[in-house]
Design a protein around this motif. Sequence first.
Motif, PDB file in Angstrom:
ATOM      1  N   ARG A  11       5.445 -21.085  21.484  1.00 15.68           N
ATOM      2  CA  ARG A  11       4.883 -20.123  20.549  1.00 15.68           C
ATOM      3  C   ARG A  11       4.873 -20.670  19.117  1.00 15.68           C
ATOM      4  O   ARG A  11       5.826 -21.303  18.684  1.00 15.68           O
ATOM      5  N   TYR A  13       4.209 -18.896  15.411  1.00 20.62           N
ATOM      6  CA  TYR A  13       4.007 -17.636  14.687  1.00 20.62           C
ATOM      7  C   TYR A  13       3.371 -17.957  13.338  1.00 20.62           C
ATOM      8  O   TYR A  13       3.835 -18.846  12.619  1.00 20.62           O
ATOM      9  N   HIS A  81      10.139 -11.427   9.238  1.00 16.97           N
ATOM     10  CA  HIS A  81       9.225 -12.207  10.072  1.00 16.97           C
ATOM     11  C   HIS A  81       9.969 -12.856  11.236  1.00 16.97           C
ATOM     12  O   HIS A  81       9.468 -12.868  12.375  1.00 16.97           O
ATOM     13  N   ALA A  84      10.654 -10.370  13.936  1.00 10.75           N
ATOM     14  CA  ALA A  84       9.462 -10.098  14.733  1.00 10.75           C
ATOM     15  C   ALA A  84       9.205 -11.218  15.741  1.00 10.75           C
ATOM     16  O   ALA A  84       8.817 -10.959  16.890  1.00 10.75           O
ATOM     17  N   PHE A  85       9.417 -12.444  15.318  1.00  9.32           N
ATOM     18  CA  PHE A  85       9.199 -13.588  16.207  1.00  9.32           C
ATOM     19  C   PHE A  85      10.236 -13.611  17.327  1.00  9.32           C
ATOM     20  O   PHE A  85       9.907 -13.868  18.496  1.00  9.32           O
ATOM     21  N   GLU A  87      11.709 -11.105  18.605  1.00  2.99           N
ATOM     22  CA  GLU A  87      11.324 -10.051  19.536  1.00  2.99           C
ATOM     23  C   GLU A  87      10.237 -10.550  20.480  1.00  2.99           C
ATOM     24  O   GLU A  87      10.276 -10.303  21.696  1.00  2.99           O
ATOM     25  N   GLU A  88       9.265 -11.271  19.946  1.00  2.00           N
ATOM     26  CA  GLU A  88       8.177 -11.824  20.748  1.00  2.00           C
ATOM     27  C   GLU A  88       8.694 -12.831  21.779  1.00  2.00           C
ATOM     28  O   GLU A  88       8.164 -12.934  22.897  1.00  2.00           O
ATOM     29  N   LEU A  89       9.739 -13.576  21.429  1.00  2.00           N
ATOM     30  CA  LEU A  89      10.274 -14.619  22.304  1.00  2.00           C
ATOM     31  C   LEU A  89      11.170 -14.077  23.411  1.00  2.00           C
ATOM     32  O   LEU A  89      11.609 -14.831  24.285  1.00  2.00           O
ATOM     33  N   ASP A  90      11.467 -12.774  23.367  1.00  2.00           N
ATOM     34  CA  ASP A  90      12.299 -12.145  24.405  1.00  2.00           C
ATOM     35  C   ASP A  90      13.679 -12.790  24.523  1.00  2.00           C
ATOM     36  O   ASP A  90      14.231 -12.907  25.625  1.00  2.00           O
ATOM     37  N   TRP A 179       8.476 -21.507  14.370  1.00  2.00           N
ATOM     38  CA  TRP A 179       8.463 -22.104  15.699  1.00  2.00           C
ATOM     39  C   TRP A 179       9.911 -22.287  16.148  1.00  2.00           C
ATOM     40  O   TRP A 179      10.844 -22.214  15.344  1.00  2.00           O
TER      41      TRP A 179
END
Length: 207
Positions: A11, A13, A81, A84-85, A87-90, A179
């Motif tokens: 990912r 971001y 930020h 948020a990242f 959270e996206e990466l689980d 990243w």
Amino acid sequence: MSEIKSLFATRLYRARLSELGAAIDPDELEASCYSIAEDDEAGQEWCETEGYPGYTSYASLTDLPWRFPIFGDLVKVLDAHVAAFVEELDFDLGDKSVVLEDIWINILPPGGTHSSHIHPHSVISGTTYVSMPDGAASLKLEDPRLPMMMAAPPRKKSARDDLKTFFYAKPEVGDVLLWESWLRHEVGLNMADEDNRVSVSFNYKWE
């Protein structure tokens, strides 16, 4: 019916700093970077000794948010930020958190580069961009599987971004890129005619 999945995603971001916090004045931030660089004799000496082009505070200063309030404001926005990242990466953080480890200034002059590297002791790394003159180098990201692709043919120039061996991110002033810290990255030759490429980079750790 056949099926193709994309596995083991890497990912990147990208957002505007202002999306998740108070606006940061790029002119004030740039002036602060130069002011700190001018006073940081230890950092200047380290750059000269190590052959580092331009200036970085990475090896000399650990208290930027204390020195200039704008860096304190910047960290608050970066925290949002990074959250948020994450959270996206689980990530399963358990009873720990991902918190700022260090933050530093980079001033890259015309002709300067920053060689390929990773940040092995951190979880999330990133940069926010303060000055990106015409010709300023992009951020080059490398497929982490590259050392295991000895017999693979090269990718087509038209390959999708998620299939490319290298990806070049061309940020704008006020952008933040994030990243995972194991991702190898570099800054190529700064082709700007006269002006410096100025950025603020940072690492976050899990503790």
